[in-house]
Design an enzyme around this catalytic site. Structure first.
Site: not given
Length: 209
Positions: A45, A74, A134, A164
């Site tokens: 992506e 996004t 997600k 992270g």
């Protein structure tokens, strides 16, 4: 239960790691895309807040084999869903769980991974047609919380922690029920060469397998 195996299913089963190329430019996206593909990645992506993201998506779709599932991250609006589709993208990844955006993606035949942080968001996203969830941000949602969520969510629904994630953090999330991961700046950051990305990709693939 799904009766049809989709391109997303095939890519996910091959390697359930989503490469997040935030900040990448059209000038470098093809070499980085090829490097990721060669290391086994089939889900890529380009976040829409990257420079000329739609052009990068179009280039990836043209330069990589058909079994690579390319899309955008996004994605915030229904209009953006259409723009991604028009650029050749088939994967819609969101930081949130706006059911209207999810439904727009599904209505266009695209695969959708909305971001969720609560069970309320999770079930709303599921009912809107999410292909996977997600789990975001993973810095906030620990393996213990993921395990608790997994108990009440549909068993076959893939959960992908994002945020992270490092090779070292993957095992604890897998034990808690994660089916895959979204990989951001630890895998790719602006300025990295394709060789750098390939090296990091190998570390993630090794940690998964």
């Amino acid at each position: 239960m799904k009766s049809i195996v989709t391109p997303f299913d095939l890519a996910f089963n091959h390697l359930p790691l989503v490469a997040i190329l935030r900040g990448i430019t059209p000038l470098e996206v093809e070499t980085v895309g090829h490097a990721l593909y060669e290391e086994g990645f089939r889900l890529i992506e380009v976040p829409l807040n990257s420079p000329n993201a739609l052009a990068s998506i179009k280039l990836l779709r043209h330069c990589l084999p058909a079994d690579a599932v390319i899309g955008a991250g996004t994605v915030l609006t229904q209009e953006a869903v259409v723009q991604v589709r028009d650029a050749g993208g088939t994967l819609i990844v969101m930081p949130h769980a706006d059911v209207n955006v999810i439904k727009a993606a599904r209505n266009l035949g695209l695969f959708c991974l909305p971001g969720i942080a609560t069970l309320t968001e999770a079930f709303a996203a599921i009912h809107a047609g999410a292909d996977a969830l997600k789990i975001f941000p993973a810095e906030l949602i620990t393996p213990a919380i993921l395990k608790a969520m997994k108990v009440v969510l549909p068993p076959a629904l893939p959960l992908l922690p994002v945020g992270g994630i490092t090779p070292e953090r993957m095992p604890s999330y897998r034990e808690a029920g994660a089916a895959g991961f979204g990989l951001g700046s630890v895998l790719y950051a602006p300025g990295m060469t394709a060789e750098d990305v390939a090296k990091r990709a190998r570390q993630f693939v090794k940690a998964w397998k």
